[in-house]
Design a protein around this motif. Structure first.
Motif, PDB file in Angstrom:
ATOM      1  N   GLY A  81      24.655   8.412  31.607  1.00 47.92           N
ATOM      2  CA  GLY A  81      23.825   7.428  30.930  1.00 47.92           C
ATOM      3  C   GLY A  81      23.665   7.757  29.455  1.00 47.92           C
ATOM      4  O   GLY A  81      23.609   8.926  29.076  1.00 47.92           O
TER       5      GLY A  81
ATOM      6  N   ALA B 172      18.618   8.044  32.914  1.00 50.95           N
ATOM      7  CA  ALA B 172      19.621   6.979  33.100  1.00 50.95           C
ATOM      8  C   ALA B 172      20.811   7.489  33.900  1.00 50.95           C
ATOM      9  O   ALA B 172      21.333   6.780  34.779  1.00 50.95           O
ATOM     10  N   ALA B 173      21.220   8.712  33.620  1.00 49.04           N
ATOM     11  CA  ALA B 173      22.377   9.264  34.332  1.00 49.04           C
ATOM     12  C   ALA B 173      22.074   9.426  35.809  1.00 49.04           C
ATOM     13  O   ALA B 173      22.932   9.175  36.669  1.00 49.04           O
TER      14      ALA B 173
ATOM     15  N   ALA C 270      22.167   6.027  37.534  1.00 44.66           N
ATOM     16  CA  ALA C 270      23.442   5.285  37.532  1.00 44.66           C
ATOM     17  C   ALA C 270      24.175   5.462  38.860  1.00 44.66           C
ATOM     18  O   ALA C 270      23.949   6.438  39.577  1.00 44.66           O
TER      19      ALA C 270
ATOM     20  N   LEU D 152      25.688   4.358  32.502  1.00 47.61           N
ATOM     21  CA  LEU D 152      24.670   3.353  32.222  1.00 47.61           C
ATOM     22  C   LEU D 152      24.373   3.359  30.727  1.00 47.61           C
ATOM     23  O   LEU D 152      24.049   4.398  30.156  1.00 47.61           O
ATOM     24  N   SER D 153      24.521   2.211  30.096  1.00 46.09           N
ATOM     25  CA  SER D 153      24.223   2.113  28.664  1.00 46.09           C
ATOM     26  C   SER D 153      23.434   0.839  28.437  1.00 46.09           C
ATOM     27  O   SER D 153      23.983  -0.262  28.461  1.00 46.09           O
TER      28      SER D 153
ATOM     29  N   TRP E   6      16.691  -1.959  28.248  1.00 51.04           N
ATOM     30  CA  TRP E   6      16.299  -0.549  28.258  1.00 51.04           C
ATOM     31  C   TRP E   6      14.787  -0.409  28.485  1.00 51.04           C
ATOM     32  O   TRP E   6      14.341   0.460  29.232  1.00 51.04           O
TER      33      TRP E   6
END
Lengths: 238, 574
Positions: B186, B197-198, B201, B207-208, B214
């Motif tokens: 992420g 985020a990572a 995912a 994930l971006s 966000w």
């Protein structure tokens, strides 16, 4: 043979006279009395600079001395302002790295921001051993990555000055040497010498600073020209 | 520039690491276990097949054995742990020695296989991956979890060199997938955000998110993704707090009181209120070459010849690894066990022997008394090296120079040639200056948002590998505004005398050893500008700063210390 030799000497003498007496060792500047010199009308923007330093100068590199009678008179600021407007702006078409040689360890980087200098393109070289000072100047001037080398330099022998001049010409860089006014009589290889003296406002109030910049040394030009620099919020304006 | 962090998480890392070391283990079920002082052998992790079979982390190993529905399991253990494993395992087990710490038995596809947990080897493998990832950015570190299972990459300045964040992410993902690693990642502007985020995912995706997406994602982050300790997570669970958004609605003072300052620190880190640097991983084993003379020598032509050979040999090894040197140390072994060391720092990674030799010899020339040394041996050591990818590294290092800052060149030279030439010239200048004056003397500058004048900027050493802004408590800023600040600042403020008009508060005279004359009339002044702070550094300052202009036109920066009411000269407007 004798005639050709005489003509050669005459030619060389004429060349020397054409360059003016200011650039070679042994030159003595004119006596300058700031009080007797009539200050010209303030000139804004590039016109002010243009009158004391042609825009074409500096393309091939060279040295400028900035003299001040007292510490804090403003020759360092005026030099930085000219460096930014002439040689560091993106439009100048030159490598835009400014190298500051700081021999006293007193240079304060936040102070240069208001002149428009980008700190991202500035290298500060702190020289602790005075023996390394001239070497550091020479290296910085000789590099093609540099546009301007700026710093305070007091004592320079004739040979050292010549080394710096050759380095500046080799690297096509401009060296701005901030010096005390008492050095203006020393032998010099600089192309230009400017004496900076502050102008006080008649009414005691805090405001934009004004300086008189006077040409006291000039290679191929006339000494005595002066211009008033005036500070604005965003920096100095000639 | 907004910070951009990429976090790469390797789910079931102990299992993945074993799969990487022994690909044949992929065929069967793999269970990783460890010895617990209280509970005996327990399961640490297992592969997806094991999960499907009902094996879970924390389960006693005996239970996992009992769940085996085939023939007795194969156990793989290191020699040092073999005796303890022997007590539990069946008599049919075999030990196979190997140079590695893991000892792999006969490969029987489809069988459940057990393996000792080795956190040290897990960490070492992750560090190797961190080194490999340095081709994407020089700042790569491991997360602060124990044990670490994620990599953190600061891609703030490098993503653009790969065509943007998405392209860089896709490239990294593809390269890992090709090597059969399973990962998820992420991007975020903070380390905490990227970590969360990572972990949220899906496998083999990055994930971006940005903007509203966000913000929505951030509010929904489970509290278990905040890198909290288990006790805090349990307390939050008891309070019914499930997400980060719910946590933010609680008063900070109450959180600090009930759950401790660590929770607030994590919140601030995720929101970017507190800078959380990445502890960049550097290889601990220096690459070095030694040479011992039969007799001590002071003949420099001999020493130069030996050094030349050593540098060529070192560069060959570096090139084989695809690395370039950033810091090189040259150690001289002298009689009576004495040592002298010289260091050469470079602006960009280099693997050109002749250039390195020239720098080393230049560095040597600057050293006094070197001709008096009786040298018994030499050691050439690479202190810092980074991957040398010719085109990539060049574009990375030339990123400091934009297209406009190059001299107009001769005919036939392209803009790229000029840019590369200017970058090379800049590198040579920095390296030459650093070589003679020392790495600490050739500096770049970053401004910091700190009111204390002495702390308002930070010097960065340009050579020796430090391309990023400094790790500091202050936030870097682009400009200091239009404040009229002096060009020269005294290292120590100088005590002066200032006379004031007590009725109106006007400044009248200033007596300073730096001014000429010593006692000067004040023509105009501006101030006060009150600067207070620094208590968090243990050095509180409380000053009223004034800009004063004397009758001769000189301008000075002075201050009055509020505690003592004493006056000091601090700066000179040059």
């Amino acid at each position: 043979m004798a005639g050709s030799r005489e003509s050669l000497v005459a030619g060389l003498r004429a060349q020397l006279n054409g360059w003016g007496s200011a650039w070679h060792p042994g030159w003595e500047p004119e006596e300058v009395d700031a009080g007797n010199l009539g200050v010209r009308q303030e000139e804004k923007g590039e016109a002010g600079w243009e009158r004391i330093l042609p825009r074409s100068w500096g393309v091939r590199g060279g040295l400028i001395e900035w003299f001040e009678a007292r510490v804090g008179d403003g020759s360092g600021s005026a030099a930085l302002m000219m460096a930014q407007q002439r040689y560091l702006s993106p439009s100048s078409g030159m490598a835009k790295w400014l190298v500051v040689i700081d021999v006293e360890g007193a240079f304060y980087p936040p102070g240069v921001v208001r002149y428009g200098v980008s700190l991202r393109h500035m290298i500060v070289v702190r020289v602790r051993d005075p023996h390394d000072l001239v070497w550091a100047w020479e290296q910085a001037l000789r590099s093609s990555a540099t546009a301007v080398v700026w710093g305070r330099v007091e004592k320079l022998t004739c040979k050292e000055f010549r080394r710096l001049q050759l380095a500046a010409e080799h690297g096509k860089t401009v060296g701005m040497l901030v010096r005390g006014a008492y050095r203006s009589r020393d032998p010099s290889w600089a192309d230009w010498g400017f004496l900076v003296s502050p102008c006080l406002s008649a009414v005691p109030s805090w405001g934009c600073r004004r300086w008189k910049v006077q040409v006291v040394r000039c290679r191929g030009g006339k000494c005595g020209e002066e211009v008033i620099l005036r500070e604005k919020e965003e920096g100095w304006h000639g | 520039m907004n910070r951009r962090i990429l976090c790469l998480v390797f789910p079931h890392w102990p299992v993945q690491r074993l799969w990487g070391a022994h690909p044949e283990l992929r065929a069967g079920e793999l269970v990783v276990h460890r010895r617990d002082a209280r509970r005996g052998d327990i399961v640490v992790d297992c592969c997806p097949r094991g999960y499907r079979a009902g094996i879970r982390p924390g389960m006693p190993l005996a239970e996992a054995h009992a769940m085996a529905h085939h023939s007795p399991p194969q156990t793989f253990s290191s020699r040092r742990e073999a005796s303890s494993s022997r007590r539990e395992a069946s008599s049919s087990r075999r030990e196979v020695s190997s140079s590695r710490r893991e000892v792999v038995g006969e490969n029987r596809p489809g069988r459940r296989q057990f393996h000792r947990y080795d956190p040290e080897e897990d960490r070492a493998e992750l560090q190797r991956l961190a080194e490999w990832c340095q081709q994407f950015t020089p700042v790569v570190g491991l997360d602060d979890q124990s044990p670490p299972t994620a990599l953190l990459l600061d891609v703030t300045r490098t993503a653009g060199r790969f065509g943007g964040e998405q392209t860089l992410g896709a490239q990294i993902l593809q390269q890992f997938v090709t090597r059969e690693w399973v990962l998820q990642g992420g991007f975020a502007s903070t380390l905490g955000g990227a970590w969360a985020a990572a972990h949220e995912a899906a496998p083999q995706t990055l994930l971006s998110l940005a903007g509203k997406e966000w913000e929505d994602f951030q509010a929904a982050i489970p509290v278990t993704r905040l890198r909290l300790d288990r006790l805090t997570e349990e307390r939050l669970s008891q309070l019914g707090i499930q997400t980060f958004g719910e946590l933010l609605m609680l008063p900070r003072d109450g959180l600090r009181l009930r759950l401790g300052a660590h929770l607030l620190q994590r919140i601030d880190q995720l929101l970017g209120r507190t800078l959380e640097p990445i502890q960049a991983y550097r290889s601990r084993d220096p690459l070095e070459i030694q040479y011992a003379f039969e007799h001590p020598t002071d003949r420099w032509e001999v020493i130069e010849q030996v050094v030349r050979q050593m540098v060529y040999s070192l560069v060959e090894r570096l090139r084989a690894q695809g690395m370039g040197v950033l810091r090189l140390q040259w150690e001289f072994r002298l009689p009576h066990g004495k040592k002298r060391a010289l260091e050469v720092s470079l602006f960009r990674p280099m693997a050109q022997p002749e250039y390195l030799i020239r720098l080393l010899l230049t560095r040597l020339e600057c050293h006094k008394h070197v001709s008096l040394w009786e040298i018994q041996g030499l050691v050439l050591r690479v202190v810092l090296s980074v991957p040398l990818l010719e085109h990539r590294s060049q574009s990375l290092w030339t990123s400091r120079m934009d297209g406009a800052n190059v001299r107009r060149g001769e005919e036939g030279e392209t803009a790229g040639d000029l840019e590369e030439g200017a970058a090379r010239a800049l590198a040579q200048l920095v390296e030459q200056l650093s070589c003679r004056l020392g790495r600490e003397s050739v500096l770049g500058v970053r401004l910091l948002a700190d009111p204390d004048p002495e702390q308002g900027y930070r010097y960065l050493e340009l050579a020796g590998g430090n391309p990023e802004p400094p790790r500091s408590h202050g936030q870097t800023v682009e400009k200091s505004g239009t404040r009229e600040l002096p060009l020269w600042l005294l290292p120590t403020p100088l005590a002066i005398q200032v006379q004031r008009d007590l009725k109106q508060g006007h400044l009248l005279t200033m007596e300073s050893p730096m001014a000429a004359p010593r006692l000067c009339q004040i023509h105009a002044w501006n101030g006060p500008e009150r600067i207070q702070g620094g208590w968090w550094r243990g050095r509180t300052i409380a000053r009223d700063y004034y800009r004063v202009e004397d009758k001769q036109g000189g301008r000075w920066w002075i201050f009055r210390e509020l505690m003592s009411s004493k006056w000091f000269l601090h700066g000179v407007y040059g």
